[in-house]
Enzyme design. Structure first.
Site, mmCIF file in Angstrom:
data_model
loop_
_atom_site.group_PDB
_atom_site.id
_atom_site.type_symbol
_atom_site.label_atom_id
_atom_site.label_comp_id
_atom_site.label_asym_id
_atom_site.label_seq_id
_atom_site.Cartn_x
_atom_site.Cartn_y
_atom_site.Cartn_z
ATOM 1 N N ASP A 1 41.815 70.438 -17.682
ATOM 2 C CA ASP A 1 42.646 70.839 -16.286
ATOM 3 C C ASP A 1 43.553 69.512 -16.254
ATOM 4 O OD1 ASP A 1 41.005 73.147 -16.118
ATOM 5 O OD2 ASP A 1 39.430 71.652 -15.067
ATOM 6 N N HIS B 1 44.423 74.583 -21.553
ATOM 7 C CA HIS B 1 44.149 74.822 -20.405
ATOM 8 C C HIS B 1 42.401 75.235 -20.269
ATOM 9 C CE1 HIS B 1 44.222 74.191 -16.222
ATOM 10 N NE2 HIS B 1 45.611 74.304 -16.168
#
Lengths: 429, 327
Positions: free
Chosen positions: A409, A405
């Site tokens: 995204d 992450h």
């Protein structure tokens, strides 16, 4: 005055780039304390200081590319007060077993070598930077993250013995050491940061010796889970068409191409196509930057006796279905007979894990660092499926993705997964 | 179980293998009417005849050379070198020939040969009846080297060595011959080559040893047990192949290693054992690996003082264990 030289960070590496100095000129440094970061095209590593002392002169500025063996800094004698500041406990992270941290090529000059160099004899001596610990003690300190600086030793000359440390752990008197420095991207934490004592094996228990492969897997998995923020997503792909096509085609394919037509090469091609559409997924988090990899090198997880290896299909997007199938066949065979070369195991840019082979229908895989994503293909199962408000029986395969992450995204992950799904559902040769 | 001396266990292994397998035969100096200098083969000539108990001239190269040829032709010779001190003329036949035959013929030939020889000091044998030769041979791939110390291990390993399809150098410590007695299981008893014996378990210090020194180490360990020091004693039994697993398991437990052998220190068995520990178990170690060995002098002298100065004694072993325990 001892000179620190650019280390060789890989067999084929000839130069390294100074990333960041972790010590400034005039600052005290303990032996094995991280001195600077060096980046190569393969890896970024913290370089531990081979000597205790003071960083007296820096020859290479941040960003400079230096040939292997060329001087990068000089370590002088530390003054008393500075040496006090550096305790040997700070050595522990740089000593993690199995890490790729290379010792810098060093050149101590006898006349001015720090006391700790000449004191590296069998007697437990006091050096300028404090107490010396045996490898067994240091390993226990690292595993249990404890502080033994205040522990009275029962060994000769007050040495802290491994038994002293074990007794401390058993008594529950261990307190966690202060975290050493700030976390660095490629620093490997201990494989078992166990704060609790483990009951010793009792009658009937079996103690299994940990193999080097197991240790490496443990370290890499802990590294991944503790440094990469994993995010997870899953899509359901209707693979009825490709499943039917595969049924009719597989005999002829095998006869013609010499490799089995499984779902794995089909999945690899779907992932290649999706990566070309979303190059951001084919990437690496490198601390202060993200590197998008040009080559699409697909790692495939292969289970072997007592472990797992991930051989890599290089430039998989250049291959045909038959080419991928043959590459899978060859790499899996080499993996099982332990004949993979280093080249066949490195530089993967994403991993495909065939978790469905053993019947799994959903899994949360662990990213293979320094990659940014791992994708699974789950078991193909027949399910009641709604198409145009009618229920049909279709062959469904779940596809799960874990992504870093820091790099990506959720939105791009979803689009990437949709692309893989679309390619599986509309697959044709 | 019968209690035997080491010497009797050698005799019984030879006798039962000769009874069991007609291709087994003996060659050596004085093994016929004289029945071997230690009386190991007394009566063998009458029982098995001249074809199977072959008295030879004093010619070690020929003894082993002929045995190599016989072994390649399908026999299972047990060649005796009367004292290890005289094995050097046969070095080429053992190292240059026997050890390489399987490899040289790509597995087409084998050399099921046993070379037995008494070795070691402590019997006032002076310069030419005291030597330890294991370090000269354990370097050689293709050659197995056994050096058991108890009657049971001697009988079991010698039986395995005779049945082994490749050459084995079988070292018998001459001081143990009549000194050491022990029970030997009845019947067809074998001990696998390449497996060490944990002679005593303990948690404080591991002593890794073989031969006569196993018994001295056990004596030292018993003394120290009274002082609360628990010593683990590993008897290697086979020098090559060496049982790395048993060594490393023990170090994982005690974290401290003392290697004891009578043979000279430099380049001896202890060098390999300590290298294995350093390579495989550095992060288990809580003290430097220590060696207590014979001194690096050319030979063991005849005078009692020389002999005592050369050979590690139970007292010296106990001191070395204690120093490691206190470290």
């Amino acid at each position: 005055m001892p000179t620190v030289r650019m280390p060789q960070l890989g067999e084929t590496v000839t130069e390294g780039t100074v990333g960041r100095w972790l010590k400034k000129e005039g600052e005290a440094v303990a032996k094995y304390e991280p001195l600077l970061e060096v980046e190569t095209d393969k890896v970024a590593s913290e370089i531990p200081s081979p000597f205790a002392g003071m960083l007296s002169k820096v020859f290479a500025e941040e960003g400079a590319t230096i040939p292997v063996g060329a001087p990068i800094c000089e370590i002088g004698e530390a003054t008393g007060a500075q040496a006090q500041a550096s305790k040997p406990v700070a050595e522990a992270p740089a000593q993690s077993a199995g890490t790729a941290v290379a010792s810098p090529v060093s050149e101590p000059v006898a006349a001015s070598a720090p006391a700790s160099v000449s004191a590296a004899r069998s007697a437990p001596s006091q050096s300028t930077d404090g107490v010396r610990y045996s490898p067994a003690v240091r390993k226990l300190v690292r595993q249990h993250r404890i502080d033994v600086k205040q522990l009275p030793g029962t060994g000769r000359g007050g040495r802290v013995t491994a038994v002293d440390v074990l007794k401390l752990i058993e008594s529950g008197g261990a307190r966690p050491a202060a975290p050493a420095a700030s976390a660095q991207p490629l620093q490997m934490p201990a494989a078992h940061p166990q704060p609790l004592p483990i009951a010793p094996p009792g009658e009937g228990d079996t103690v299994v010796r940990v193999t080097q492969m197991r240790k490496t897997i443990a370290e890499r998995m802990v590294l991944s889970k503790t440094t990469i923020p994993h995010a997870w997503s899953m899509v359901e792909a209707d693979v009825t068409a490709v499943a039917k096509w595969r049924e009719t085609e597989k005999e002829a394919f095998k006869a013609r191409e010499g490799a089995n037509l499984t779902f794995l090469p089909i999945m690899v091609l779907a992932v290649c196509g999706a990566l070309r559409e979303f190059p951001a997924v084919n990437s690496t988090w490198a601390g202060d930057k993200i590197i998008l990899r040009k080559g699409i090198n697909i790692g495939i997880a292969v289970e072997i006796e007592d472990g797992l290896v991930v051989p890599v299909i290089r430039d998989a997007d250049d291959l045909s279905l038959a080419g991928v199938a043959r590459a899978v066949h060859s790499l899996a065979g080499k993996a099982r007979s332990r004949k993979l070369t280093m080249e066949e195991m490195t530089d993967g840019s994403i991993t495909v894990d065939n978790t469905g082979a053993l019947g799994s229908i959903a899994s949360v895989p662990i990213i293979n660092p320094p990659q940014a994503a791992i994708i699974t293909m789950e078991a193909v199962v027949k399910r009641p499926w709604v198409i145009n408000d009618a229920i049909a029986i279709r062959s469904i395969m779940n596809v799960c993705l874990c992504l870093d992450h820091r790099v990506l995204d959720g939105a791009i992950a979803s689009r990437f997964l949709q692309s893989v799904k679309r390619r599986l559902e509309t697959f044709s040769v | 179980m019968a209690v035997k001396t080491v010497l009797e266990s050698v005799r019984d292994a030879l006798h039962s293998e000769m009874e069991r397998d007609p291709s087994v035969f003996l060659m050596g100096e004085d093994i016929g009417p004289r029945g071997n200098v230690f009386r190991i083969t007394a009566g063998f000539l009458d029982e098995f005849g001249r074809d199977r108990v072959v008295d030879t001239p004093l010619a070690e190269a020929s003894i082993v050379g002929i045995a190599v040829g016989a072994a390649m032709a399908g026999m299972r010779p047990v060649a005796e070198i009367q004292f290890a001190d005289f094995i050097y003329p046969a070095y080429n036949q053992i190292v240059g020939e026997a050890a390489k035959i399987r490899y040289r013929s790509a597995g087409g030939n084998s050399c099921p040969l046993v070379v037995r020889t008494p070795y070691g000091g402590g019997v006032r044998g002076a310069l030419s009846h005291s030597v330890s030769v294991e370090a000269l041979f354990y370097h050689v791939p293709g050659l197995k080297v056994c050096a058991p110390s108890t009657p049971a291990d001697t009988q079991g390993l010698l039986t395995s060595a005779i049945r082994d399809d490749d050459p084995v150098l079988f070292l018998e410590h001459k001081r143990t011959y009549r000194l050491i007695k022990g029970e030997v299981p009845a019947g067809d008893y074998t001990v696998p080559i390449g497996k060490a014996d944990v002679a005593r378990t303990g948690k404080d210090v591991s002593v890794i040893t073989y031969g006569l020194m196993r018994h001295f180490a056990m004596e030292a360990a018993e003394q120290l047990a009274g002082q609360g020091i628990e010593t683990e004693v590993i008897d290697l039994r086979s020098i090559r192949p060496m049982d790395r697993e048993t060594i490393l398991n023990s170090i994982g437990k005690t974290r401290k290693a003392l290697i004891v052998h009578e043979d000279q220190k430099f380049g001896g068995i202890g060098a390999e054992v300590s290298a294995i520990i350093a390579e495989e178990a550095l992060f288990e170690l809580d003290a430097p690996v220590k060696r207590l060995c014979g001194p690096d002098v050319p030979a063991m002298g005849y005078a009692k003082e020389y002999e005592e100065a050369f050979m590690p004694s139970p007292a010296r072993i106990a001191d070395a264990i204690k120093a490691l325990a206190d470290f």
